[in-house]
Design a protein around this motif. Sequence first.
Motif, short mmCIF file in Angstrom:
data_model
loop_
_atom_site.label_atom_id
_atom_site.label_comp_id
_atom_site.label_asym_id
_atom_site.label_seq_id
_atom_site.Cartn_x
_atom_site.Cartn_y
_atom_site.Cartn_z
N UNK A 178 0.79 -1.49 0.31
CA UNK A 178 0.21 0.10 -0.13
C UNK A 178 1.11 1.16 -0.29
N UNK A 179 0.33 2.24 -0.35
CA UNK A 179 0.97 3.43 -0.01
C UNK A 179 1.04 4.25 1.19
N UNK A 180 0.57 3.29 2.34
CA UNK A 180 0.95 4.16 3.74
C UNK A 180 -0.35 4.17 4.23
N UNK A 181 -0.44 4.32 5.60
CA UNK A 181 0.18 4.63 6.79
C UNK A 181 1.92 4.09 6.60
N UNK A 182 2.92 4.33 7.75
CA UNK A 182 4.17 3.26 7.24
C UNK A 182 4.08 3.57 9.15
N UNK A 183 4.57 2.10 8.86
CA UNK A 183 5.26 1.82 10.47
C UNK A 183 6.33 1.17 10.67
N UNK A 242 9.89 -1.97 7.99
CA UNK A 242 9.05 -0.74 7.62
C UNK A 242 7.38 -1.48 7.25
N UNK A 243 6.88 -1.55 7.73
CA UNK A 243 5.30 -2.14 7.51
C UNK A 243 4.31 -1.05 7.03
N UNK A 244 3.23 -1.95 6.35
CA UNK A 244 1.49 -0.94 6.23
C UNK A 244 1.59 -1.31 7.95
N UNK A 245 0.06 -0.95 7.39
CA UNK A 245 -1.24 -1.00 8.04
C UNK A 245 -1.53 -2.11 8.45
N UNK A 246 -1.51 -2.97 7.83
CA UNK A 246 -2.04 -4.50 7.82
C UNK A 246 -0.74 -4.92 8.68
N UNK A 247 0.57 -4.71 9.12
CA UNK A 247 1.97 -5.38 10.07
C UNK A 247 1.36 -6.19 11.42
N UNK A 248 2.62 -5.88 12.28
CA UNK A 248 2.51 -6.32 13.58
C UNK A 248 1.66 -5.50 14.44
N UNK A 252 6.84 1.95 15.49
CA UNK A 252 6.33 3.19 15.55
C UNK A 252 5.13 3.98 15.03
N UNK A 253 4.76 5.15 14.73
CA UNK A 253 4.39 5.62 13.65
C UNK A 253 2.91 5.94 14.04
N UNK A 254 2.06 6.20 13.11
CA UNK A 254 2.55 6.22 11.80
C UNK A 254 3.17 7.14 11.29
N UNK A 255 4.03 7.02 9.67
CA UNK A 255 4.57 7.44 8.91
C UNK A 255 3.68 8.12 7.67
N UNK A 256 3.42 9.26 7.38
CA UNK A 256 3.64 9.01 5.74
C UNK A 256 4.24 8.63 4.81
N UNK A 257 5.36 8.75 5.32
CA UNK A 257 6.25 7.97 4.04
C UNK A 257 7.02 7.07 4.70
N UNK A 300 9.32 6.51 8.04
CA UNK A 300 8.98 5.39 8.67
C UNK A 300 11.00 4.50 8.95
N UNK A 301 11.19 4.17 7.57
CA UNK A 301 12.76 3.90 8.20
C UNK A 301 13.61 4.66 9.02
N UNK A 302 13.19 5.51 8.89
CA UNK A 302 14.44 6.35 9.96
C UNK A 302 13.73 7.19 11.16
N UNK A 303 12.66 6.49 12.02
CA UNK A 303 11.41 5.94 12.94
C UNK A 303 12.57 5.98 13.89
N UNK A 304 13.77 5.16 14.29
CA UNK A 304 14.88 5.20 15.53
C UNK A 304 15.51 6.45 15.87
#
Length: 60
Positions: A2-7, A15-21, A27-32, A36-40
């Motif tokens: 999907x196009x987001x949101x990302x976690x 990095x996972x879409x909405x239907x992840x863990x 952490x999130x949601x992130x717009x891109x 999300x890749x830079x969350x930590x």
Amino acid sequence: MSGGPWFFCLKHHTVEPRDGCAERHRLGPYDTREAAEHALQSVREREERLTAEDRKWEDD
């Protein structure tokens, strides 16, 4: 995918879409995906900034 949101999954360090863990592992949601890749890194920078602000406030 999907196009987001990302976690960012703290359990799998991916990095996972909405239907992840489960949300308790994310952490999130992130717009891109990139954000999300830079969350930590973002969390670390925010924590350092807030800690510095707290120290300044306590010293004044």
